[in-house]
Design a protein around this motif. Structure first.
Motif, mmCIF file in Angstrom:
data_model
loop_
_atom_site.group_PDB
_atom_site.id
_atom_site.type_symbol
_atom_site.label_atom_id
_atom_site.label_comp_id
_atom_site.label_asym_id
_atom_site.label_seq_id
_atom_site.Cartn_x
_atom_site.Cartn_y
_atom_site.Cartn_z
ATOM 1 N N LEU A 19 19.290 95.125 28.865
ATOM 2 C CA LEU A 19 18.908 93.889 29.226
ATOM 3 C C LEU A 19 20.278 92.947 29.644
ATOM 4 O O LEU A 19 20.733 92.610 30.780
ATOM 5 N N GLU A 20 21.238 93.315 28.919
ATOM 6 C CA GLU A 20 22.597 92.356 29.003
ATOM 7 C C GLU A 20 23.331 93.099 30.069
ATOM 8 O O GLU A 20 23.895 92.401 30.771
ATOM 9 N N ILE A 21 23.249 94.396 30.385
ATOM 10 C CA ILE A 21 23.868 95.101 31.351
ATOM 11 C C ILE A 21 23.423 94.796 32.647
ATOM 12 O O ILE A 21 24.192 94.493 33.580
ATOM 13 N N MET A 22 22.103 94.466 32.582
ATOM 14 C CA MET A 22 21.527 94.645 33.869
ATOM 15 C C MET A 22 21.478 92.898 34.459
ATOM 16 O O MET A 22 21.730 92.773 35.563
ATOM 17 N N THR A 23 21.402 92.084 33.491
ATOM 18 C CA THR A 23 21.214 90.876 33.649
ATOM 19 C C THR A 23 22.614 90.106 33.753
ATOM 20 O O THR A 23 22.940 88.896 34.445
ATOM 21 N N ARG A 24 23.605 90.588 33.078
ATOM 22 C CA ARG A 24 25.035 90.254 32.968
ATOM 23 C C ARG A 24 24.894 88.703 32.240
ATOM 24 O O ARG A 24 25.641 88.085 32.393
ATOM 25 N N LYS A 25 24.020 88.728 31.365
ATOM 26 C CA LYS A 25 23.690 87.474 30.540
ATOM 27 C C LYS A 25 23.508 88.077 29.128
ATOM 28 O O LYS A 25 23.065 89.046 28.763
ATOM 29 N N THR A 26 23.775 86.945 28.094
ATOM 30 C CA THR A 26 23.642 87.269 26.901
ATOM 31 C C THR A 26 22.008 87.133 26.670
ATOM 32 O O THR A 26 21.127 86.268 27.167
#
Length: 157
Positions: A19-26
Motif C-alpha cells: 500500500l505504501e508503494i502504491m499510494t506513495r504515502k505512509t
C-alpha cells in the motif's frame, strides 16, 4: 477487479508495504478493538493451541492519506510471541508487517480462504474481498489474519 486490489489480495508478503508503494504515502493503523480472549475449541484448532489459552484479538483499519483500504482482524496466541513483540502489538498502532520485520523473525504466510462478501457492514455495505491466512514461525501459528478490502474505485491508483 482493479489490478492494485488483486495484487494486495494475492501477496504472501506485507500488505502495508504494498500500500505504501502504491499510494506513495505512509500507511497508518487505527485500532478499532483489542482484547485478550480465552481460546474456544474453534480458535484453539485454528491456532494450534490448547483451549483456554490467552489470545490477542485485534481489529484495525489501514489507511493511506484519508482513505481506508483495509480492515484486518488478527488472532495471536500470546504464549508464542516474544515479549517485546507482544508489547508492540498490544500497545501501539503498528502494522504487523513492521512488527515482524523489527524482530527479524523468519515467517511464512499460509494462505487460506479468499472470497467476495456482499452486504457486510465493514465498509458501509460495499462488497469486500476477504482473505484469511496464517503467519507461521518455527512451524507454529504465530497469527491468524483476516483482511477485508472494499471493492471500489479507491484501488484505481
Amino acid at each position: 477487479m482493479p489490478t492494485c486490489l488483486r495484487v494486495c489480495c494475492g501477496t504472501d508478503g506485507s500488505v502495508t508495504f504494498l500500500l505504501e508503494i502504491m499510494t506513495r504515502k505512509t500507511v497508518n493503523v487505527k485500532t478499532e478493538s483489542q482484547y485478550i480472549v480465552k481460546a474456544d475449541k474453534e480458535m484453539a484448532d485454528l491456532l494450534g493451541v490448547e483451549e483456554g489459552s490467552d489470545v490477542n484479538n485485534r481489529t484495525v483499519r489501514l489507511s493511506a492519506g484519508n482513505t481506508v483500504f483495509v480492515q484486518a482482524r488478527s488472532l495471536s496466541p500470546l504464549e508464542r510471541m516474544p515479549a517485546t513483540m507482544r508489547e508492540q502489538l498490544m500497545r501501539a498502532d503498528i502494522p504487523i508487517g513492521r512488527i515482524l520485520r523489527s524482530h527479524n523473525l523468519e515467517t511464512r504466510r499460509d494462505m487460506g480462504e479468499l472470497k467476495v462478501l456482499k452486504g457486510e457492514n465493514t465498509f458501509d455495505g460495499i462488497p469486500v474481498l476477504s482473505r484469511s491466512y496464517k503467519i507461521v514461525h518455527d512451524n507454529q501459528v504465530l497469527m491468524w489474519i483476516n483482511e477485508r478490502f472494499p471493492i471500489d474505485e479507491r484501488w484505481e491508483l
